[in-house]
Design an enzyme around this catalytic site. Structure first.
Site, PDB file in Angstrom:
ATOM      1  N   SER A 105      24.832  66.198  -3.021  1.00  0.00           N
ATOM      2  CA  SER A 105      23.648  67.301  -3.222  1.00  0.00           C
ATOM      3  C   SER A 105      23.160  67.714  -4.634  1.00  0.00           C
ATOM      4  O   SER A 105      22.471  68.572  -5.202  1.00  0.00           O
ATOM      5  CB  SER A 105      23.911  68.522  -2.682  1.00  0.00           C
ATOM      6  OG  SER A 105      24.191  68.143  -1.213  1.00  0.00           O
ATOM      7  N   SER A 106      24.086  67.074  -5.707  1.00  0.00           N
ATOM      8  CA  SER A 106      23.903  67.390  -7.219  1.00  0.00           C
ATOM      9  C   SER A 106      22.528  66.861  -7.695  1.00  0.00           C
ATOM     10  O   SER A 106      22.464  65.404  -7.030  1.00  0.00           O
ATOM     11  CB  SER A 106      24.895  66.654  -8.067  1.00  0.00           C
ATOM     12  OG  SER A 106      26.222  67.341  -7.770  1.00  0.00           O
ATOM     13  N   HIS A 119      25.717  65.725   1.824  1.00  0.00           N
ATOM     14  CA  HIS A 119      26.537  64.839   0.643  1.00  0.00           C
ATOM     15  C   HIS A 119      25.594  64.664  -0.556  1.00  0.00           C
ATOM     16  O   HIS A 119      24.625  64.704  -0.225  1.00  0.00           O
ATOM     17  CB  HIS A 119      27.569  63.747   0.986  1.00  0.00           C
ATOM     18  CG  HIS A 119      28.592  64.279   1.843  1.00  0.00           C
ATOM     19  ND1 HIS A 119      29.815  63.707   1.450  1.00  0.00           N
ATOM     20  CD2 HIS A 119      28.684  64.755   2.840  1.00  0.00           C
ATOM     21  CE1 HIS A 119      30.653  63.870   2.429  1.00  0.00           C
ATOM     22  NE2 HIS A 119      30.095  64.725   3.324  1.00  0.00           N
ATOM     23  N   ASP A 140      37.947  64.572   0.925  1.00  0.00           N
ATOM     24  CA  ASP A 140      36.364  64.370   0.773  1.00  0.00           C
ATOM     25  C   ASP A 140      36.646  62.496   1.114  1.00  0.00           C
ATOM     26  O   ASP A 140      37.340  61.766   0.437  1.00  0.00           O
ATOM     27  CB  ASP A 140      35.828  64.302  -0.454  1.00  0.00           C
ATOM     28  CG  ASP A 140      34.580  64.174  -0.550  1.00  0.00           C
ATOM     29  OD1 ASP A 140      33.857  64.305   0.483  1.00  0.00           O
ATOM     30  OD2 ASP A 140      33.904  64.008  -1.660  1.00  0.00           O
ATOM     31  N   GLY A 182      26.383  60.591  -6.802  1.00  0.00           N
ATOM     32  CA  GLY A 182      26.029  60.062  -8.039  1.00  0.00           C
ATOM     33  C   GLY A 182      24.605  60.652  -8.707  1.00  0.00           C
ATOM     34  O   GLY A 182      24.189  61.636  -8.263  1.00  0.00           O
ATOM     35  N   ILE A 236      29.232  69.179  -4.242  1.00  0.00           N
ATOM     36  CA  ILE A 236      28.802  69.272  -5.237  1.00  0.00           C
ATOM     37  C   ILE A 236      29.821  68.540  -5.783  1.00  0.00           C
ATOM     38  O   ILE A 236      30.983  69.181  -6.005  1.00  0.00           O
ATOM     39  CB  ILE A 236      28.227  70.481  -5.862  1.00  0.00           C
ATOM     40  CG1 ILE A 236      27.217  71.244  -5.038  1.00  0.00           C
ATOM     41  CG2 ILE A 236      27.958  70.390  -7.228  1.00  0.00           C
ATOM     42  CD1 ILE A 236      25.811  70.678  -5.414  1.00  0.00           C
ATOM     43  N   ASP A 237      29.552  67.422  -6.788  1.00  0.00           N
ATOM     44  CA  ASP A 237      30.429  66.664  -7.719  1.00  0.00           C
ATOM     45  C   ASP A 237      29.786  66.476  -8.974  1.00  0.00           C
ATOM     46  O   ASP A 237      30.174  66.888 -10.066  1.00  0.00           O
ATOM     47  CB  ASP A 237      31.135  65.700  -7.052  1.00  0.00           C
ATOM     48  CG  ASP A 237      32.266  64.929  -7.874  1.00  0.00           C
ATOM     49  OD1 ASP A 237      32.533  65.719  -8.894  1.00  0.00           O
ATOM     50  OD2 ASP A 237      33.061  63.905  -7.562  1.00  0.00           O
ATOM     51  N   GLU A 272      31.407  61.253   9.482  1.00  0.00           N
ATOM     52  CA  GLU A 272      30.200  60.802   8.963  1.00  0.00           C
ATOM     53  C   GLU A 272      29.529  59.856   9.665  1.00  0.00           C
ATOM     54  O   GLU A 272      30.013  59.040  10.424  1.00  0.00           O
ATOM     55  CB  GLU A 272      30.209  60.507   7.361  1.00  0.00           C
ATOM     56  CG  GLU A 272      28.985  59.787   6.974  1.00  0.00           C
ATOM     57  CD  GLU A 272      29.046  59.602   5.493  1.00  0.00           C
ATOM     58  OE1 GLU A 272      29.800  59.982   4.637  1.00  0.00           O
ATOM     59  OE2 GLU A 272      28.351  58.268   5.127  1.00  0.00           O
TER      60      GLU A 272
END
Ligand SMILES: [Zn+2]
Length: 284
Positions: free
Chosen positions: A210-211, A208, A82, A181, A231-232, A134
């Site tokens: 996406s949380s 990216h 990532d 974040g 998702i992090d 990206e």
């Protein structure tokens, strides 16, 4: 089954019009939570490692954990870098056993981003590893990488077309209003821009940060053409909530397994919910 590349997962996702979840890992419990969820949902899945994960666990540990989990899994699993920051790091990951790398050249000028991405592609293609790039700048903080809100830059559709034409990457991360974040308010996604990019670009798009994006917005992004969703933050939240609950309920608990076990279960539940949301259940 043997691990697969991002390109293989993306081709099937495009056919089935769903997205594959890409979940960040830092340790054994997280790798296990991801695989448990993917197997329970019979879903293809991407285990990814960020700069912070590599620094925390060590590249060799991440590879050993993820490769063991992936090769033993009954569902297709890719191991993805990532936000790779340099050509050297991408090559290191490729030679260590990653099946996919992201080279994030978004902080560079367009032509420099293209040149860097092509350099990584020349090595990756030779050994059958996939590459994500990206274009535009996604705001927020992902481990060591911070992009100020004022510096975040939405992806220009014409530039995206040109970039993909000049590189031929396997997947393209786009900036359309998400951020890394935790969000302060509801994120405003630019779906019009996403549609334009999708029309001009024929490679799978990646979302990216996406949380915390509402479910209906994730569904809409996938309908338009997003095929990989990262998702992090939601996983971190689930894991630490799990740890906190045990410690609050049993302050004298000293067995790490009884603290980390429930956290792993909770994280796995969140991953299962995401997999269902992305439409990748029963697609393995
Ligand atoms: Zn990201």
């Amino acid at each position: 089954m043997p691990m697969v590349t991002l390109a293989e997962l993306m081709a099937k996702a495009e056919e089935g019009k769903y997205a594959v979840g890409a979940f960040n890992c830092n340790n054994m419990e997280i790798v296990q939570a991801i695989i448990m969820a993917a197997e329970a949902e019979k879903a293809p899945v991407i285990i990814q490692a960020s700069q912070g994960a590599i620094k925390y666990a060590g590249l060799d540990y991440i590879v050993a954990l993820a490769r063991l989990a992936g090769d033993k899994a009954s569902v297709p699993v890719a191991l993805h870098l990532d936000h790779g920051t340099s050509f050297e790091q991408c090559v290191q990951c490729i030679s260590s056993g990653f099946t996919s790398v992201m080279i994030d050249g978004s902080k560079h000028a367009l032509e420099d981003n293209i040149a860097l991405t092509n350099r990584v592609l020349s090595v990756a293609r030779a050994v059958g590893v996939s590459v994500e790039a990206e274009l535009g700048k996604i705001g927020g903080t992902e481990d060591d990488i911070h992009v100020d809100e004022k510096d975040a830059l939405f992806t220009d559709p014409e530039e995206a077309r040109y970039f993909v034409e000049k590189t031929g990457v396997d997947a393209l991360a786009v900036a359309i209003g998400t951020a890394h974040g935790q969000y302060k308010g509801r994120p405003e996604l630019d779906f019009e821009r996403l549609s334009q990019i999708e029309k001009l670009v024929d490679v799978p798009l990646v979302l990216h940060g996406s949380s915390g994006v509402p479910d209906e917005d994730i569904r809409r992004a996938i309908e338009i053409g997003v095929r990989k969703v990262n998702i992090d933050t939601n996983l971190r939240e689930a894991f630490t909530e799990g740890v906190r609950d045990v410690i609050n309920a049993k302050p004298n608990e000293i067995d790490p397994r009884k603290i980390l076990g429930p956290a792993k279960e909770r994280m796995s539940e969140v991953i299962r919910e995401k997999i269902r949301l992305f439409g990748s259940s029963n697609q393995a």
